[in-house]
Design a protein around this motif. Structure first.
Motif, PDB file in Angstrom:
ATOM      1  N   UNK A  31       0.865  -1.180   0.000  1.00 54.96           N
ATOM      2  CA  UNK A  31       0.000   0.000   0.000  1.00 54.96           C
ATOM      3  C   UNK A  31       0.906   1.236   0.000  1.00 54.96           C
ATOM      4  N   UNK A  32       0.466   2.271  -0.725  1.00 53.57           N
ATOM      5  CA  UNK A  32       1.239   3.510  -0.809  1.00 53.57           C
ATOM      6  C   UNK A  32       0.317   4.687  -0.527  1.00 53.57           C
ATOM      7  N   UNK A  33       0.904   5.751  -0.028  1.00 55.83           N
ATOM      8  CA  UNK A  33       0.138   6.971   0.261  1.00 55.83           C
ATOM      9  C   UNK A  33       0.902   8.170  -0.281  1.00 55.83           C
ATOM     10  N   UNK A  34       0.169   9.104  -0.842  1.00 55.74           N
ATOM     11  CA  UNK A  34       0.792  10.352  -1.255  1.00 55.74           C
ATOM     12  C   UNK A  34      -0.178  11.495  -0.934  1.00 55.74           C
ATOM     13  N   UNK A  35       0.361  12.700  -0.731  1.00 58.04           N
ATOM     14  CA  UNK A  35      -0.529  13.805  -0.337  1.00 58.04           C
ATOM     15  C   UNK A  35      -0.428  14.998  -1.286  1.00 58.04           C
ATOM     16  N   UNK A  36      -1.197  16.026  -0.991  1.00 54.50           N
ATOM     17  CA  UNK A  36      -1.304  17.180  -1.880  1.00 54.50           C
ATOM     18  C   UNK A  36       0.041  17.866  -2.137  1.00 54.50           C
ATOM     19  N   UNK A  37       0.925  17.912  -1.119  1.00 53.91           N
ATOM     20  CA  UNK A  37       2.162  18.667  -1.297  1.00 53.91           C
ATOM     21  C   UNK A  37       3.185  17.931  -2.152  1.00 53.91           C
ATOM     22  N   UNK A  38       3.475  16.662  -1.801  1.00 49.67           N
ATOM     23  CA  UNK A  38       4.526  15.934  -2.536  1.00 49.67           C
ATOM     24  C   UNK A  38       3.940  15.023  -3.606  1.00 49.67           C
ATOM     25  N   UNK A 108      -7.916   4.583   9.912  1.00 52.38           N
ATOM     26  CA  UNK A 108      -8.767   3.867   8.962  1.00 52.38           C
ATOM     27  C   UNK A 108      -8.254   2.453   8.687  1.00 52.38           C
ATOM     28  N   UNK A 109      -7.210   2.059   9.401  1.00 56.71           N
ATOM     29  CA  UNK A 109      -6.646   0.707   9.269  1.00 56.71           C
ATOM     30  C   UNK A 109      -6.288   0.390   7.814  1.00 56.71           C
ATOM     31  N   UNK A 110      -5.705   1.362   7.116  1.00 54.62           N
ATOM     32  CA  UNK A 110      -5.269   1.121   5.739  1.00 54.62           C
ATOM     33  C   UNK A 110      -3.987   0.283   5.698  1.00 54.62           C
ATOM     34  N   UNK A 111      -3.272   0.220   6.803  1.00 50.25           N
ATOM     35  CA  UNK A 111      -2.113  -0.673   6.875  1.00 50.25           C
ATOM     36  C   UNK A 111      -2.439  -1.805   7.845  1.00 50.25           C
ATOM     37  N   UNK A 112      -1.796  -2.931   7.627  1.00 52.23           N
ATOM     38  CA  UNK A 112      -2.006  -4.111   8.463  1.00 52.23           C
ATOM     39  C   UNK A 112      -0.640  -4.640   8.881  1.00 52.23           C
ATOM     40  N   UNK A 113      -0.606  -5.420   9.950  1.00 53.77           N
ATOM     41  CA  UNK A 113       0.661  -6.014  10.371  1.00 53.77           C
ATOM     42  C   UNK A 113       1.297  -6.825   9.230  1.00 53.77           C
ATOM     43  N   UNK A 114       2.603  -6.654   9.068  1.00 47.97           N
ATOM     44  CA  UNK A 114       3.320  -7.430   8.053  1.00 47.97           C
ATOM     45  C   UNK A 114       3.368  -6.812   6.672  1.00 47.97           C
ATOM     46  N   UNK A 115       2.634  -5.704   6.479  1.00 49.20           N
ATOM     47  CA  UNK A 115       2.611  -5.074   5.146  1.00 49.20           C
ATOM     48  C   UNK A 115       3.888  -4.294   4.866  1.00 49.20           C
ATOM     49  N   UNK A 116       4.162  -4.081   3.579  1.00 49.62           N
ATOM     50  CA  UNK A 116       5.199  -3.166   3.104  1.00 49.62           C
ATOM     51  C   UNK A 116       4.475  -1.890   2.687  1.00 49.62           C
ATOM     52  N   UNK A 117       4.673  -0.823   3.458  1.00 48.34           N
ATOM     53  CA  UNK A 117       3.956   0.432   3.222  1.00 48.34           C
ATOM     54  C   UNK A 117       4.950   1.550   2.934  1.00 48.34           C
ATOM     55  N   UNK A 118       4.722   2.290   1.858  1.00 45.52           N
ATOM     56  CA  UNK A 118       5.572   3.430   1.532  1.00 45.52           C
ATOM     57  C   UNK A 118       4.703   4.678   1.378  1.00 45.52           C
ATOM     58  N   UNK A 119       5.084   5.739   2.066  1.00 45.38           N
ATOM     59  CA  UNK A 119       4.343   6.987   1.982  1.00 45.38           C
ATOM     60  C   UNK A 119       5.242   8.103   1.481  1.00 45.38           C
ATOM     61  N   UNK A 120       4.659   9.050   0.769  1.00 42.54           N
ATOM     62  CA  UNK A 120       5.445  10.151   0.213  1.00 42.54           C
ATOM     63  C   UNK A 120       5.600  11.292   1.198  1.00 42.54           C
ATOM     64  N   UNK A 121       6.120  10.977   2.381  1.00 40.26           N
ATOM     65  CA  UNK A 121       6.288  11.997   3.425  1.00 40.26           C
ATOM     66  C   UNK A 121       7.177  11.392   4.505  1.00 40.26           C
TER      67      UNK A 121
END
Lengths: 422, 165
Positions: A31-38, A108-121
């Motif tokens: 799962x990945x997350x990005x926001x308005x700024x980056x 919102x529980x968008x991440x779960x244990x064991x996941x590979x999560x990358x966010x743009x911040x």
């Protein structure tokens, strides 16, 4: 030799049986997350030029939190670009002015244990509180992930952070992590992953634990992680996610080091301007007179943070000459604070409630500081000019410390107002 | 062999992205941002830099936010390379992604402002022209070298897209 939790997650995401520190490999992102700024405003033109769509609209979360509410036309344009991207690529998990991205990923529980999560911040590692491997990257890295779902990683060494005993009354996770940063220095965990455990961690709820993973960014770490225990499992179950405890590091995993701290010995502390590792007991701050007190950010404005501030502010008034501003980390945090009287207590004390969002913390939103202003803040960084003018000063402290300072007009040990022994 | 030569601008430890590019400028485009680069720590820096100059930092250079405009603005101001004792990890990745070689030299603290450096980016050898003293930068893994050879992550993706990266 076994693997640490972080190594297990990286190995799985890299399609390998095992990895070792310093290995460099490409991994699949869950799962990945990005926001308005980056986010879209930075990488959309390059994505168009690559001539590809996005890897998986259901694995991408987009949050507008830095430029909300738009204070000028430039900000409004950034938000429009973000919405246009969401529309174009059919992103269903889009949240505008609903909360700060790092808070929402957990809430919102968008991440779960064991996941590979990358966010743009850089504060994306907050999500490691739910037992996932969470890292922050810049916008071209995010372009690569949005286009291919993959990124490269160097496997970090893991440091076990063992916190024995329990925190005393009036002492918070913020005091604990600031004390650790003061002790290790702001590059003390450079390129490392910090794995938290021990009695004090077991006794904390998810919101308090998330202050620790959030501020792993301030010690140079690649990630912070709290393996999923019964508290994590209950938190996720309340959000409709049914998972078991774990995964955990192997008993014979190779930790680079263990940092041991006694929670009972931690006292309320503050970081002096302009270095977040210049940490002293709040009681030793001297004549630090203030013009501003700020309760905000993913670090320090979740429901529990607001409730801590209210505990101090109940029946009291903010000192004359100090403006106390509160920017809740999410609408859910504000709603909860409204439902049980916390918001009323803050307002009765004289607090100015701002919109949810990153606000003044990155010096972008509303509430920034002018020259000569001195602020104490529940946020995570105080580099010169971080919250506005380069001629302003920012002290960092817990919600208790910020609320107590707002009442006293200067930095004090909050236990003076909490009627607990110092 | 790729070589870089330039005059040194020296900075200390823990130079934060908030002083490299203060948040208030993030709304603008890169040329505008570059005019204010390092403003939080050395006002007027952008006007002093000559194209090709080299920036030397201490430990944990680029700590703080993920803003990729931090290395981009340093690059756009005319700086040709950054040598530091160590880099903050996101800043390090961002340098690679924008095709800007980060040279990690544990001995960089000995380099002085105003000296001239000769840098061989293939070998990672940094030589102080005035004294002949050399500093060895950490060699980058092959996987990362491939991205830099392409000129950054965006050109790398252009080459690889359609196949496996």
């Amino acid at each position: 030799m076994g693997m640490t939790l972080a190594e297990k997650i990286i190995a799985r995401a890299g399609g390998r049986d095992e990895v070792r520190p310093d290995d460099v490999l490409w991994v699949e992102v869950d799962v990945a997350m990005t926001h308005d700024s980056s986010g879209p405003r930075r990488f959309w033109p390059a994505l168009k030029e690559l001539g590809v769509g996005i890897w998986d609209p259901d694995k991408l979360v987009i949050v507008a939190d830095h430029y909300v509410p738009a204070a000028d036309v430039g900000s409004a344009r950034i938000l429009q670009t973000t919405r246009e991207f969401v529309e174009e690529y059919g992103i269903s998990r889009f949240h505008e002015a609903e909360g700060i991205s790092h808070t929402l990923m957990v809430e919102k529980a968008y991440v779960r244990p064991g996941m590979m999560y990358v966010g743009g911040d850089s504060h994306s590692l907050t999500a490691g509180v739910l037992g996932c491997f969470a890292i922050g990257v810049g916008s071209t890295d995010m372009l690569g992930i949005v286009a291919t779902g993959r990124t490269w990683l160097r496997v970090p060494r893991t440091i076990r952070v063992q916190i024995d005993h329990e925190l005393s009354a009036g002492v918070t996770a913020k005091d604990l992590i600031l004390s650790i940063i003061g002790d290790q220095g702001m590059d003390g965990g450079l390129y490392r992953v910090l794995e938290f455990g021990g009695e004090a961690i077991s006794g904390m709820d998810i919101e308090e634990r998330s202050v620790l993973t959030n501020m792993c960014a301030e010690i140079g770490a690649k990630s912070g992680i709290v393996p999923a225990d019964s508290t994590t499992v209950s938190y996720l179950a309340e959000r409709g996610v049914d998972v078991p405890e774990g995964p955990f590091s192997d008993d014979d995993a190779g930790f680079e080091a263990t940092w041991s701290y006694d929670a009972a010995a931690v006292v309320p502390v503050v970081a002096r301007p302009h270095k977040h590792d210049d940490v002293i007991p709040a009681a030793a701050a001297g004549e630090a007179w203030l013009t501003r007190a700020y309760i905000g950010a993913c670090t320090g404005a979740k429901y529990r943070d607001l409730a801590m501030a209210a505990e101090v502010l109940a029946g009291r008034k903010v000192a004359s000459g100090v403006l106390l501003q509160v920017a809740p980390a999410s609408r859910a945090a504000l709603r909860q604070a409204m439902e049980n009287g916390v918001a009323q207590t803050l307002m009765d004390a004289g607090a100015h409630i701002l919109s949810t969002g990153c606000g003044a913390c990155p010096g972008i939103g509303t509430g920034v500081l002018g020259p000569g202003e001195v602020c104490i803040s529940t946020t995570s960084r105080n580099a010169r000019g971080r919250m506005g003018s380069p001629d302003s000063e920012v002290w960092l402290g817990s919600p208790y410390s910020v609320a107590a300072a707002a009442v006293a007009g200067r930095v004090i040990d909050p236990r003076e107002l909490l009627a607990v022994p110092a | 062999m790729t070589t870089i030569e330039g005059k040194v601008w020296k900075f200390g430890d823990n130079v934060d992205t908030d002083v490299i590019v203060p948040g208030k400028y993030l709304i603008g485009d890169i040329e505008e941002i570059a005019e204010h680069v390092m403003e939080g720590i050395r006002p007027g820096f952008a006007d002093l830099v000559q194209p090709g100059d080299v920036l030397v930092g201490g430990k944990n250079f680029g700590t703080g936010s993920s803003r990729e405009v931090a290395p981009r603005a340093i690059q756009a101001a005319g700086i040709s390379a950054i040598v530091a004792e160590s880099f903050a990890r996101i800043f390090f990745r961002n340098c690679i992604n924008v095709g800007f070689v980060p040279l990690e030299c544990s001995t960089a603290g000995a380099i002085e402002e105003g000296q001239h450096l000769h840098i061989d980016t293939d070998t990672g050898v940094v030589t102080v022209s005035e004294t002949g003293v050399t500093h060895q930068a950490l060699r980058l893994p092959t996987e990362i070298g491939e991205i830099l050879e392409a000129g950054g992550l965006e050109p790398f993706l252009k080459q690889r897209i359609g196949g496996r990266t």
